[in-house]
Design an enzyme around this catalytic site. Structure first.
Site, PDB file in Angstrom:
ATOM      1  CG  HIS C 142      -1.733   1.187   1.439  1.00  0.00           C
ATOM      2  ND1 HIS C 142      -3.056   1.267   1.071  1.00  0.00           N
ATOM      3  CD2 HIS C 142      -1.430   2.388   1.978  1.00  0.00           C
ATOM      4  CE1 HIS C 142      -3.522   2.462   1.373  1.00  0.00           C
ATOM      5  NE2 HIS C 142      -2.554   3.160   1.936  1.00  0.00           N
ATOM      6  CD  GLU C 143       1.967   3.480   3.658  1.00  0.00           C
ATOM      7  OE1 GLU C 143       2.208   4.552   3.071  1.00  0.00           O
ATOM      8  OE2 GLU C 143       0.953   3.297   4.341  1.00  0.00           O
ATOM      9  CG  HIS C 146       0.226   6.082  -0.744  1.00  0.00           C
ATOM     10  ND1 HIS C 146      -0.870   6.655  -1.321  1.00  0.00           N
ATOM     11  CD2 HIS C 146      -0.213   5.527   0.417  1.00  0.00           C
ATOM     12  CE1 HIS C 146      -1.931   6.454  -0.553  1.00  0.00           C
ATOM     13  NE2 HIS C 146      -1.556   5.763   0.501  1.00  0.00           N
ATOM     14  CD  GLU C 225      -4.888   6.411   2.014  1.00  0.00           C
ATOM     15  OE1 GLU C 225      -4.614   5.256   2.384  1.00  0.00           O
ATOM     16  OE2 GLU C 225      -4.037   7.304   1.891  1.00  0.00           O
TER      17      GLU C 225
END
Lengths: 189, 139, 398
Positions: C142-143, C146, C225
């Site tokens: 997930h990070e 980003h 997100e």
């Protein structure tokens, strides 16, 4: 008369720019495929390097698994010899190595002493991760090949591709059934 | 972690995979709530949330002991009795950061062990008996 | 399918412009107080420009040092390092991001850095010890998404904008209030009325602007997100990893808040108020965790397409969340399950000790293993030559 000349010059310039953009796009994609392949190569080498270490650590504990150990060593040697072959051939021999490793790690379950060994635990993490890295780099490589191949086949960039000799890339397909999954360094198989 | 009593950097004692902060000069012990959670979980006991809720619902004990400040948030902690006989007053952070045992309190806990109280299977007793076990030698 | 960045940027740009308009309006109303609109605008733009420059060049290091983050290498925490490297490979990121651990029992992680080649991933020690390997992989994916989707810079710049609006509105409303009260007393009886109305409007605006800005900020980050969740599922080929991690994070809410002695005072002086600077924080930005978990669990495969379907299913039809340009008809199979506890993985207590081992080592504590089984960690400030083991009474040389 001069107007026609200007139009022709204009068309040529536009065509040149289009050609240039498409060509650069293809080069970028081809480089990405190359980099992705290099990444797989790094991870496969890393696995080849880890195996002698693993065999050495495990040997002392596993008295009755000579065949399993030999299979791993043999598969590694074959994979090592094929390390300059194309994607298809390599995928095959590396697949064999993966299944040999999976069989070895499956029998570790019977040796609780080994599972308590710090050295083995560290190796196990490295091996799990290397297997993951192999499958993730393969995943990225195949995606890159797909995009590159699509570009070389689609109008109008296929014209540029055939003019300048871009060949479609080869997928890193898994041929051995057991290799469809990354080797699970799981002891309950 | 800084000792809330003497302001020195505390050392850490790890025993059975649980860490306690221990002040080498006043012998006080800080039981962090994260470690408390690990201890209680490994014993299959209640969640620290309920543990803290049980403690913080109890009355603030009247005491002449000096107020201690939580070494994590710096807020004044609440004095509260813990354990059976004799009662021991510990300091509990109101924000559930952990428990503070003064040096003397640990010693008294260990004397109690010498008197052979049968340990009960209850969270508070578990915390106390763990402390007794770790700090055997400082009694 | 990897090029979702562009089409999504348009929406983000529109929203960012909205925030910019808010900033300019604040400057305008501030200017009214000085009787010079230009001065107000100049002040607003200047504050924003300075904060942006700081945010651009120093944002990541400010954020990391504010949290007392410690950088780790491959030998400090092999599992974490490996998982980050795996996700770097899966995402096709060119450069390995720096990895930081924050000594904090709260469960959180964030990515920072102004471009994909200068990025960092930070995770709290609390989260590191709570998550198993698959869950950790989900969070890191997930990070990394980003970073890969270039959300980090956009969100950092948006939060600077938000921070500027909050600061200007805060000081502006006080300034307006006092200068307004002052001018009412001193102004002549005739022309005061219109002035007061403008002042009241300005005051109300100053109060509402930060709320609007916050809403816009959330609108931007919310979509980011979802997209990062979708990319994370695609990179790992395993949506359940992230879903299960989010579940653990959700369960811990209200338990412990960031309570690090070193960073607590920093928060007080920090004009960004912590929240607004945390560019791509895993929890503080909005979509409710339960909803994100439900979407991830409803995925039939691991592709963007399947995320979009799951999103619509959870929302009972309607619009999807993935930009149409990156939707393809394909399905991507999910990696087969690994059962936790059967894989020879470390349990929570072992992970806790593994993590605290790293933290003590990075804080220069000395470790003494006593023969009785206890381990003593001695702080670097400890000056005495000897130490007694409180468990067995043996004396050790420090």
């Amino acid at each position: 008369m001069p107007i026609a000349v200007y139009v022709i010059i204009g068309v040529v310039v536009v065509l040149a720019i289009v050609f240039w953009v498409l060509y650069n796009g293809l080069v970028r994609l081809r480089n990405q495929v190359k980099n992705a392949w290099a990444q797989i190569d790094v991870q496969l080498k890393r696995r080849h390097d880890l195996i002698p270490n693993l065999v050495e650590t495990v040997k002392g504990y596993m008295k009755f698994e000579r065949e399993t150990l030999e299979a791993v060593t043999k598969a590694r040697n074959i994979a090592l010899q094929a390390s300059s072959a194309g994607a298809g051939e390599r995928a095959k021999v590396e697949g064999e190595l993966s299944s040999a490793l999976a069989r070895l790690l499956a029998v570790v379950e019977r040796y609780p002493d080994l599972k308590a060994n710090q050295n083995f635990l560290a190796l196990q993490e490295e091996l799990t991760s290397t297997e993951n890295k192999i499958s993730f780099s393969r995943q990225f490589y195949n995606d890159s090949v797909l995009r590159y191949n699509n570009q070389t086949q689609m109008v109008p960039s296929n014209i540029v591709a055939s003019m300048t000799g871009f060949k479609p890339g080869e997928f890193f397909e898994v041929t051995v059934a057991a290799e469809r999954e990354p080797v699970k360094v799981s002891f309950t198989q | 972690m800084i000792c809330p009593v003497c302001k020195y950097a505390m050392m850490v004692v790890e025993y059975h995979n649980i860490e306690l902060d221990y002040c080498n000069s006043c012998k006080g012990v800080w039981f962090d709530s994260g470690e408390l959670e690990l201890l209680l979980k490994s014993q299959g006991l209640e969640e620290p949330k309920t543990f803290f809720a049980g403690i913080s619902n109890s009355q603030e004990a009247a005491s002449s002991e000096k107020k201690r400040k939580c070494p994590i948030c710096g807020r004044k902690m609440k004095k509260t009795p813990i354990g059976g006989q004799p009662e021991i007053l510990v300091d509990v952070c109101r924000d559930k950061h952990g428990l503070w045992f003064d040096g003397g309190e640990v010693t008294r806990l260990i004397r109690r062990l010498a008197e052979k109280h049968p340990p009960k299977h209850d969270s508070k007793e578990q915390v106390i008996s763990f402390l007794e076990e770790v700090f055997e030698a400082s009694g | 399918m990897w090029e979702q960045i562009r089409s999504n940027q348009i929406r983000s740009v529109v929203l960012t412009i909205g925030m910019g308009v808010l900033l300019i309006l604040i400057g305008y109303f501030l200017g009214l107080a000085f009787d010079s609109v230009v001065a107000g605008l100049v002040i607003a733009i200047l504050v924003w420009a300075i904060l942006s420059l700081i945010g651009y060049f120093q944002g990541d290091s400010i954020l990391l040092s504010m949290h007392g983050a410690k950088k780790i290498g491959p030998d400090d925490h092999p599992r974490l390092y490996n998982v980050v490297e795996e996700m770097k490979i899966a995402s096709g990121l060119e450069k390995m991001p720096d990895i930081y651990i924050i000594d904090d029992p709260a469960l959180n992680a964030f990515a920072t850095g102004r471009d994909p080649n200068r990025a960092s991933v930070a995770i709290t020690s609390g989260l590191l010890q709570k998550l198993n390997r698959d869950e950790l992989q989900g969070v890191i994916a997930h990070e990394i998404s980003h970073i890969k989707n270039r959300d980090v810079l956009l969100m950092a710049m948006c939060s600077v904008l938000l921070g500027t609006i909050v600061i200007l509105a805060y000081y502006g409303s006080r300034f307006l209030f006092f200068s307004g009260a002052g001018s009412r007393r001193s102004s002549s009886r005739g022309g005061g009325g219109g002035n007061i109305i403008i002042l009241v409007v300005a005051l109300v605006f100053m109060i509402l602007a930060p709320i609007f800005a916050q809403l816009i900020y959330f609108a931007i980050s919310r979509r980011r997100e979802y997209l990062a969740d979708a990319s994370g599922a695609l990179y790992t080929r395993y949506p359940e990893g992230l879903a299960s991690a989010l579940e653990k994070i959700g369960l811990s809410t209200g338990q412990l808040k960031a309570a690090n002695k070193a960073t607590a005072p920093m928060y007080i002086v920090n004009p960004f108020r912590g929240k607004s600077l945390q560019a791509s924080d895993l929890t503080s930005t909005h979509p409710p965790l339960s909803e994100r978990i439900r979407i991830l669990r409803a995925m039939a495969g691991a592709s963007f397409n399947e995320y979009d379907q799951a999103y619509r299913q959870v929302h009972g039809g309607g619009q999807g969340v993935i930009p149409a340009a990156s939707l393809t008809a394909e399905t991507v199979p999910v990696r087969t399950l690994r059962l936790e506890g059967e894989t020879g993985e470390l349990n929570e207590i072992q992970r806790a000790r593994e993590t605290s081992d790293v933290m003590w080592r990075l804080s220069n504590y000395k470790t003494i293993a006593c023969n009785c089984g206890a381990r003593l960690r001695v702080p670097p400030q400890f000056k005495q030559p000897q130490i007694k083991c409180p468990h067995c009474g043996r004396t050790h040389q420090v």
